[in-house]
Enzyme design. Structure first.
Site, mmCIF file in Angstrom:
data_model
loop_
_atom_site.group_PDB
_atom_site.id
_atom_site.type_symbol
_atom_site.label_atom_id
_atom_site.label_comp_id
_atom_site.label_asym_id
_atom_site.label_seq_id
_atom_site.Cartn_x
_atom_site.Cartn_y
_atom_site.Cartn_z
ATOM 1 N N PHE A 11 0.828 -1.217 0.000
ATOM 2 C CA PHE A 11 0.000 0.000 0.000
ATOM 3 C C PHE A 11 0.866 1.274 0.000
ATOM 4 O O PHE A 11 0.734 2.134 -0.886
ATOM 5 C CB PHE A 11 -0.908 -0.081 1.237
ATOM 6 C CG PHE A 11 -1.621 1.175 1.626
ATOM 7 C CD1 PHE A 11 -2.361 1.900 0.711
ATOM 8 C CD2 PHE A 11 -1.589 1.620 2.957
ATOM 9 C CE1 PHE A 11 -3.043 3.059 1.093
ATOM 10 C CE2 PHE A 11 -2.257 2.757 3.345
ATOM 11 C CZ PHE A 11 -2.980 3.485 2.418
ATOM 12 N N ASP A 32 10.193 -7.113 -3.684
ATOM 13 C CA ASP A 32 9.017 -7.503 -2.895
ATOM 14 C C ASP A 32 8.845 -9.002 -3.067
ATOM 15 O O ASP A 32 9.146 -9.552 -4.131
ATOM 16 C CB ASP A 32 7.783 -6.754 -3.423
ATOM 17 C CG ASP A 32 6.617 -6.787 -2.455
ATOM 18 O OD1 ASP A 32 6.199 -5.694 -2.008
ATOM 19 O OD2 ASP A 32 6.105 -7.890 -2.151
ATOM 20 N N GLU A 83 5.403 -7.494 7.377
ATOM 21 C CA GLU A 83 4.067 -7.981 7.699
ATOM 22 C C GLU A 83 3.442 -6.851 8.494
ATOM 23 O O GLU A 83 4.038 -6.373 9.471
ATOM 24 C CB GLU A 83 4.142 -9.264 8.538
ATOM 25 C CG GLU A 83 4.660 -10.465 7.775
ATOM 26 C CD GLU A 83 3.695 -10.965 6.714
ATOM 27 O OE1 GLU A 83 2.484 -10.649 6.797
ATOM 28 O OE2 GLU A 83 4.141 -11.651 5.783
ATOM 29 N N THR A 129 6.492 2.581 12.545
ATOM 30 C CA THR A 129 5.128 2.962 12.921
ATOM 31 C C THR A 129 5.087 3.653 14.284
ATOM 32 O O THR A 129 5.969 3.428 15.131
ATOM 33 C CB THR A 129 4.245 1.685 12.976
ATOM 34 O OG1 THR A 129 3.042 1.967 13.654
ATOM 35 C CG2 THR A 129 4.937 0.549 13.714
ATOM 36 N N ASP A 130 4.030 4.436 14.499
ATOM 37 C CA ASP A 130 3.840 5.058 15.827
ATOM 38 C C ASP A 130 3.439 4.011 16.869
ATOM 39 O O ASP A 130 3.471 4.285 18.069
ATOM 40 C CB ASP A 130 2.801 6.187 15.760
ATOM 41 C CG ASP A 130 1.418 5.738 15.309
ATOM 42 O OD1 ASP A 130 1.254 4.558 14.932
ATOM 43 O OD2 ASP A 130 0.487 6.579 15.319
ATOM 44 N N GLU A 131 3.080 2.795 16.406
ATOM 45 C CA GLU A 131 2.624 1.771 17.354
ATOM 46 C C GLU A 131 3.750 1.290 18.268
ATOM 47 O O GLU A 131 3.496 0.646 19.281
ATOM 48 C CB GLU A 131 1.978 0.597 16.605
ATOM 49 C CG GLU A 131 0.777 1.060 15.803
ATOM 50 C CD GLU A 131 -0.050 -0.070 15.198
ATOM 51 O OE1 GLU A 131 -0.112 -1.145 15.802
ATOM 52 O OE2 GLU A 131 -0.635 0.150 14.128
ATOM 53 N N TYR A 155 2.975 -7.346 16.282
ATOM 54 C CA TYR A 155 3.378 -6.486 15.162
ATOM 55 C C TYR A 155 4.243 -5.326 15.653
ATOM 56 O O TYR A 155 5.366 -5.107 15.163
ATOM 57 C CB TYR A 155 2.133 -5.942 14.433
ATOM 58 C CG TYR A 155 2.415 -4.748 13.541
ATOM 59 C CD1 TYR A 155 3.188 -4.881 12.392
ATOM 60 C CD2 TYR A 155 1.919 -3.475 13.853
ATOM 61 C CE1 TYR A 155 3.466 -3.786 11.576
ATOM 62 C CE2 TYR A 155 2.186 -2.379 13.046
ATOM 63 C CZ TYR A 155 2.964 -2.528 11.911
ATOM 64 O OH TYR A 155 3.235 -1.443 11.121
ATOM 65 N N SER A 156 3.735 -4.583 16.655
ATOM 66 C CA SER A 156 4.483 -3.389 17.074
ATOM 67 C C SER A 156 5.791 -3.777 17.764
ATOM 68 O O SER A 156 6.793 -3.064 17.648
ATOM 69 C CB SER A 156 3.628 -2.471 17.956
ATOM 70 O OG SER A 156 3.091 -3.164 19.046
ATOM 71 N N LYS A 159 8.233 -4.380 14.986
ATOM 72 C CA LYS A 159 8.695 -3.122 14.383
ATOM 73 C C LYS A 159 9.636 -2.385 15.344
ATOM 74 O O LYS A 159 10.656 -1.825 14.928
ATOM 75 C CB LYS A 159 7.499 -2.217 14.022
ATOM 76 C CG LYS A 159 6.607 -2.726 12.909
ATOM 77 C CD LYS A 159 7.285 -2.847 11.545
ATOM 78 C CE LYS A 159 7.670 -1.518 10.946
ATOM 79 N NZ LYS A 159 8.178 -1.688 9.549
HETATM 80 P P1 NAD Z 1 1.431 -3.715 3.187
HETATM 81 O O1 NAD Z 1 1.124 -4.937 3.994
HETATM 82 O O2 NAD Z 1 0.369 -3.104 2.362
HETATM 83 O O3 NAD Z 1 2.662 -4.017 2.211
HETATM 84 C C1 NAD Z 1 3.813 -4.678 2.630
HETATM 85 C C2 NAD Z 1 4.567 -5.163 1.405
HETATM 86 O O4 NAD Z 1 5.748 -5.832 1.878
HETATM 87 C C3 NAD Z 1 3.788 -6.193 0.564
HETATM 88 O O5 NAD Z 1 3.866 -5.887 -0.815
HETATM 89 C C4 NAD Z 1 4.478 -7.495 0.887
HETATM 90 O O6 NAD Z 1 4.458 -8.433 -0.199
HETATM 91 C C5 NAD Z 1 5.899 -7.049 1.174
HETATM 92 N N1 NAD Z 1 6.579 -8.036 2.022
HETATM 93 C C6 NAD Z 1 6.110 -8.628 3.153
HETATM 94 N N2 NAD Z 1 7.015 -9.509 3.603
HETATM 95 C C7 NAD Z 1 8.070 -9.467 2.752
HETATM 96 C C8 NAD Z 1 9.303 -10.167 2.690
HETATM 97 N N3 NAD Z 1 9.627 -11.087 3.588
HETATM 98 N N4 NAD Z 1 10.142 -9.872 1.678
HETATM 99 C C9 NAD Z 1 9.832 -8.946 0.742
HETATM 100 N N5 NAD Z 1 8.662 -8.284 0.729
HETATM 101 C C10 NAD Z 1 7.787 -8.535 1.737
HETATM 102 O O7 NAD Z 1 2.017 -2.686 4.234
HETATM 103 P P2 NAD Z 1 1.952 -1.093 4.208
HETATM 104 O O8 NAD Z 1 0.702 -0.662 4.869
HETATM 105 O O9 NAD Z 1 2.261 -0.600 2.842
HETATM 106 O O10 NAD Z 1 3.162 -0.741 5.198
HETATM 107 C C11 NAD Z 1 4.481 -0.527 4.697
HETATM 108 C C12 NAD Z 1 5.393 -0.192 5.844
HETATM 109 O O11 NAD Z 1 4.928 0.982 6.500
HETATM 110 C C13 NAD Z 1 5.470 -1.286 6.907
HETATM 111 O O12 NAD Z 1 6.802 -1.422 7.310
HETATM 112 C C14 NAD Z 1 4.608 -0.767 8.039
HETATM 113 O O13 NAD Z 1 5.083 -1.234 9.278
HETATM 114 C C15 NAD Z 1 4.799 0.732 7.905
HETATM 115 N N6 NAD Z 1 3.665 1.563 8.366
HETATM 116 C C16 NAD Z 1 2.389 1.337 7.906
HETATM 117 C C17 NAD Z 1 1.355 2.153 8.336
HETATM 118 C C18 NAD Z 1 -0.068 1.975 7.808
HETATM 119 O O14 NAD Z 1 -0.972 2.662 8.272
HETATM 120 N N7 NAD Z 1 -0.316 1.099 6.831
HETATM 121 C C19 NAD Z 1 1.604 3.200 9.224
HETATM 122 C C20 NAD Z 1 2.911 3.402 9.679
HETATM 123 C C21 NAD Z 1 3.936 2.582 9.227
#
Ligand code: NAD
Length: 335
Positions: A11, A32, A83, A129-131, A155-156, A159
């Site tokens: 995302f 990815d 994840e 993340t803020d978590e 998860y948190s 991270k």
């Molecule tokens: P997402 O789950 O939508 O996407 C994660 C991507 O990472 C996927 O395309 C997945 O295939 C890939 N991935 C997972 N395991 C993998 C591995 N072992 N090797 C290679 N690729 C792998 O997540 P997102 O929401 O886009 O979040 C991205 C980052 O931002 C994460 O690190 C998350 O902790 C951080 N984050 C997310 C949010 C939120 O609100 N979504 C907020 C703050 C921080």
């Protein structure tokens, strides 16, 4: 400039790539593993651009990670592969530890092993993340970059662990790094396991809209494009090691957010009854954090950065996007 992005089919990673492709003179490599959370559709049309390349790599495979870093020789790595879904981490934490901790370790080790062959301005941008800070009470001040880490979910915790590895690899091996701790994101192409797309999809398919507990949990919501642009800004730092909170200062309870979505849908696509009637309160998530919200004034001060989207306006754009892409959301939900 060569930029390596991990998790660029997710995302936020795909939003970051769409933004980066608007900048000239960048060569982008996306790695990815193509998990259930990947969405190549979010980058449709980009695969033919000369300055964009994709390799299917699992970051838990240290050999593959080392190979791509030693051959591509990035100036910057934006590390987003993770994840990311708290509920999944409660059901099965191990994958979270493998990818989020060991995967980050593999990347840091590959950088360490190749550091002398990487460009002198190399920087590692670790997207967290803020978590990691845990939960705030209603009346507590916002988390700042020096707030204590008190993660509450697998998860948190994973991270938070990865943040600590990045810090240690900076202090010990001198890998220049930025850690970002961002609040909840929303926008197009989010997996429907997450609150906003799930609410819109369930409403439009006349299914129950589940709300954990009483729906009083508070999150600060940032549009994914604003997050991507903040990451691009912080990657320009000249510091050796720095942390930035990224947030929008737009807190809302889950129930108010869901009602906002239902009220907009009632106006835009009125049915025989209100979408509000689909809201169903379900048993609360284990260890559910009450409130997350960050103080992002350091980012605002250092980069003169402000998010573009107001939540009310951004949510309406987002709902319209999911209405237009309902078939995609439904197909993702059944995957
Ligand atoms: P997402 O789950 O939508 O996407 C994660 C991507 O990472 C996927 O395309 C997945 O295939 C890939 N991935 C997972 N395991 C993998 C591995 N072992 N090797 C290679 N690729 C792998 O997540 P997102 O929401 O886009 O979040 C991205 C980052 O931002 C994460 O690190 C998350 O902790 C951080 N984050 C997310 C949010 C939120 O609100 N979504 C907020 C703050 C921080």
């Amino acid at each position: 400039m060569r930029i390596l992005i991990t998790g660029g089919l997710g995302f936020i990673g795909s939003a970051l790539i769409r933004e980066l492709l608007n900048h000239a003179n960048l060569e982008i490599m996306n790695i990815d593993k193509c998990s259930y959370a990947s969405m190549p559709e979010a980058l449709e049309g980009k695969e033919n651009q000369e300055n964009y390349k994709f390799e299917k790599i699992d970051i838990t495979n240290s050999h593959d990670v080392n190979k791509i870093i030693s051959t591509f020789k990035p100036n910057k790595i934006f590390h987003l592969a993770a994840e990311s879904h708290v509920d999944r981490s409660i059901d099965g934490p191990e994958d979270f530890l493998q990818t989020n901790i060991m995967g980050t370790f593999n990347i840091l080790e590959a950088v360490r092993n190749n550091l002398s062959n990487l460009p002198a301005d190399f920087i590692f941008i670790h997207v967290s993340t803020d978590e990691v800070y845990g939960s705030l009470q209603m009346d507590e001040p916002l988390f700042v970059e020096s707030s204590e880490y008190k993660p509450n979910s697998p998860y948190s915790a994973s991270k938070a662990s990865s943040d600590l590895l990045v810090r240690a690899w900076n202090k010990t091996y001198g890998i220049r790094s930025v850690i970002t701790n961002c609040s909840n994101n929303y926008g197009p192409w989010q997996n429907p396991e997450k609150l906003i797309p799930k609410t819109i999809m369930n409403a439009l398919t006349e299914n129950h809209i589940p709300i954990y507990g009483k729906g009083i949990n508070i999150r600060d919501w940032l549009h994914v494009t604003d997050h991507a642009n903040a990451l691009i800004e912080v990657s320009k730092t000249t510091q050796n090691f720095i942390k930035y909170n990224i947030g929008a200062n737009q807190e809302m309870t889950n129930i108010d957010l869901v009602k906002l979505i239902c009220n907009y849908l009632d106006e835009k696509m009125p049915g025989s009854s209100s979408y509000l009637d689909l809201i169903t309160y379900v048993e609360d998530r284990l260890g559910h954090d009450l409130r997350y919200a960050v103080n992002a004034s350091k980012l605002a001060f250092d980069f003169n950065y402000q998010p573009n989207f107001l939540l009310t306006e951004g949510i309406i754009n987002t709902i319209d996007w999911y209405i237009d892409n309902l078939e995609w959301v439904k197909s993702k939900a059944t995957n």
